[in-house]
Write a protein that holds these residues in place. Structure first.
Motif, PDB file in Angstrom:
ATOM      1  N   GLU A  74      56.372  25.854  40.356  1.00  0.00           N
ATOM      2  CA  GLU A  74      55.587  27.037  40.731  1.00  0.00           C
ATOM      3  C   GLU A  74      55.861  27.526  42.154  1.00  0.00           C
ATOM      4  N   LEU A 238      62.327  30.465  40.110  1.00  0.00           N
ATOM      5  CA  LEU A 238      61.049  31.181  40.142  1.00  0.00           C
ATOM      6  C   LEU A 238      61.190  32.662  39.810  1.00  0.00           C
ATOM      7  N   SER A 239      62.418  33.132  39.609  1.00  0.00           N
ATOM      8  CA  SER A 239      62.630  34.550  39.317  1.00  0.00           C
ATOM      9  C   SER A 239      62.010  34.920  37.980  1.00  0.00           C
ATOM     10  N   GLU A 240      61.641  36.195  37.835  1.00  0.00           N
ATOM     11  CA  GLU A 240      61.043  36.657  36.583  1.00  0.00           C
ATOM     12  C   GLU A 240      62.002  36.451  35.417  1.00  0.00           C
ATOM     13  N   PHE A 241      63.280  36.683  35.663  1.00  0.00           N
ATOM     14  CA  PHE A 241      64.297  36.502  34.621  1.00  0.00           C
ATOM     15  C   PHE A 241      64.251  35.074  34.092  1.00  0.00           C
ATOM     16  N   THR A 242      64.288  34.102  35.016  1.00  0.00           N
ATOM     17  CA  THR A 242      64.329  32.699  34.612  1.00  0.00           C
ATOM     18  C   THR A 242      63.013  32.264  33.978  1.00  0.00           C
ATOM     19  N   LYS A 243      61.897  32.726  34.521  1.00  0.00           N
ATOM     20  CA  LYS A 243      60.603  32.370  33.951  1.00  0.00           C
ATOM     21  C   LYS A 243      60.498  32.833  32.489  1.00  0.00           C
ATOM     22  N   GLU A 244      60.999  34.054  32.215  1.00  0.00           N
ATOM     23  CA  GLU A 244      60.976  34.567  30.855  1.00  0.00           C
ATOM     24  C   GLU A 244      61.864  33.737  29.940  1.00  0.00           C
ATOM     25  N   LYS A 245      63.049  33.356  30.454  1.00  0.00           N
ATOM     26  CA  LYS A 245      63.961  32.533  29.664  1.00  0.00           C
ATOM     27  C   LYS A 245      63.362  31.179  29.357  1.00  0.00           C
ATOM     28  N   LYS A 247      60.292  30.335  29.069  1.00  0.00           N
ATOM     29  CA  LYS A 247      59.166  30.389  28.150  1.00  0.00           C
ATOM     30  C   LYS A 247      59.587  30.038  26.720  1.00  0.00           C
TER      31      LYS A 247
END
Length: 250
Positions: A74, A238-245, A247
């Motif tokens: 986080e 922590l990037s949005e791209f990686t967080k979405e991946k 998930k």
């Protein structure tokens, strides 16, 4: 299910270090820390002449980073500390004054390719395909990159880092210099690894220690370099791209 472990057995100058995790030998932070410490201690043990590094299980050597831990990161500091786990293992292997023989019985991904690349002499089976999948989840093989490029060359490393969806054959890895031999079965691999270790035990330990220094010449800055790379990975995870991946793996 078998619990994760790092175990060591030393006999006749050969120290065998084995790691295992039920999730395809993925590596969470506690296992990485134990692995780094065990390699360092074996290197300092006068009773150890040669080290064999292997994993438990059958067809997977190492699935790389623990997705469970990646998903739980986080903040940047926690991310940096997680990726430093791989940096610490690679640096422990680099600094270890004993030759480390790799026994790669199956597929290896991401950080596992980094471990294989940090071996001094690495043997595999025909099932030991490799993949650098980090770009798929929005990061990259930053921490393991120097070790992989040292073995495969920048061209080979960049090829598998960019082609992040593809498993490359053990024959390709052998041609690039990652593997010294590729065997048809785990039984043949184990026989060859043991024979190689026993033969190395007949050599002058001081000569092997000096040779190891030569093999790793030019890597003295890796304590700093891999720490810088861990910070990059810790930020990108922590990037949005990686967080979405990530998930998708939750």
């Amino acid at each position: 299910m078998t619990s994760p472990y790092v175990k060591q057995h030393t006999e006749n100058g050969i120290s065998t270090i084995e790691f295992f995790h039920p999730a395809h030998n993925s590596l969470p932070g506690d296992i990485l820390a134990k692995l780094a410490n065990t390699i360092t201690e074996a290197g300092q043990d006068d009773n150890v002449l040669v080290i064999i590094l292997k994993s438990g299980g059958d067809r997977t050597f190492c699935a790389g980073a623990s997705f469970k831990e990646l998903i739980s990161i986080e903040d940047e500091k926690t991310g940096e500390e997680f990726f430093m786990g791989f940096a610490n293992v690679i640096n422990a292997m680099r600094k270890c004054p004993k030759f480390i023989i790799g026994r790669v019985q199956g597929k290896t991904v991401g950080g596992g390719v980094g471990l294989a690349s940090a071996m001094d002499y690495c043997m595999a089976t025909k099932f030991a395909s490799i993949k650098l999948s980090e770009l798929n989840i929005g990061i990259g093989p930053f921490v393991v990159g120097p070790a992989v490029a040292r073995k495969l060359g920048v061209s080979g490393m960049s090829q598998i880092a960019i082609d992040a969806n593809t498993f490359y054959s053990p024959e390709w890895a052998k041609d690039k210099g990652l593997f010294t031999h590729v065997y048809d079965s785990t039984e043949e691999l184990d026989e060859a690894v043991q024979a190689t270790a026993e033969h190395l035990c007949t050599y002058n330990p001081e000569a092997m220690k000096e040779m190891k220094k030569i093999f790793w010449d030019g890597c003295d800055d890796w304590d700093t370099l891999l720490n810088e790379r861990a910070k990059v990975s810790g930020r990108l995870v922590l990037s949005e791209f990686t967080k979405e991946k990530l998930k998708r793996f939750a």
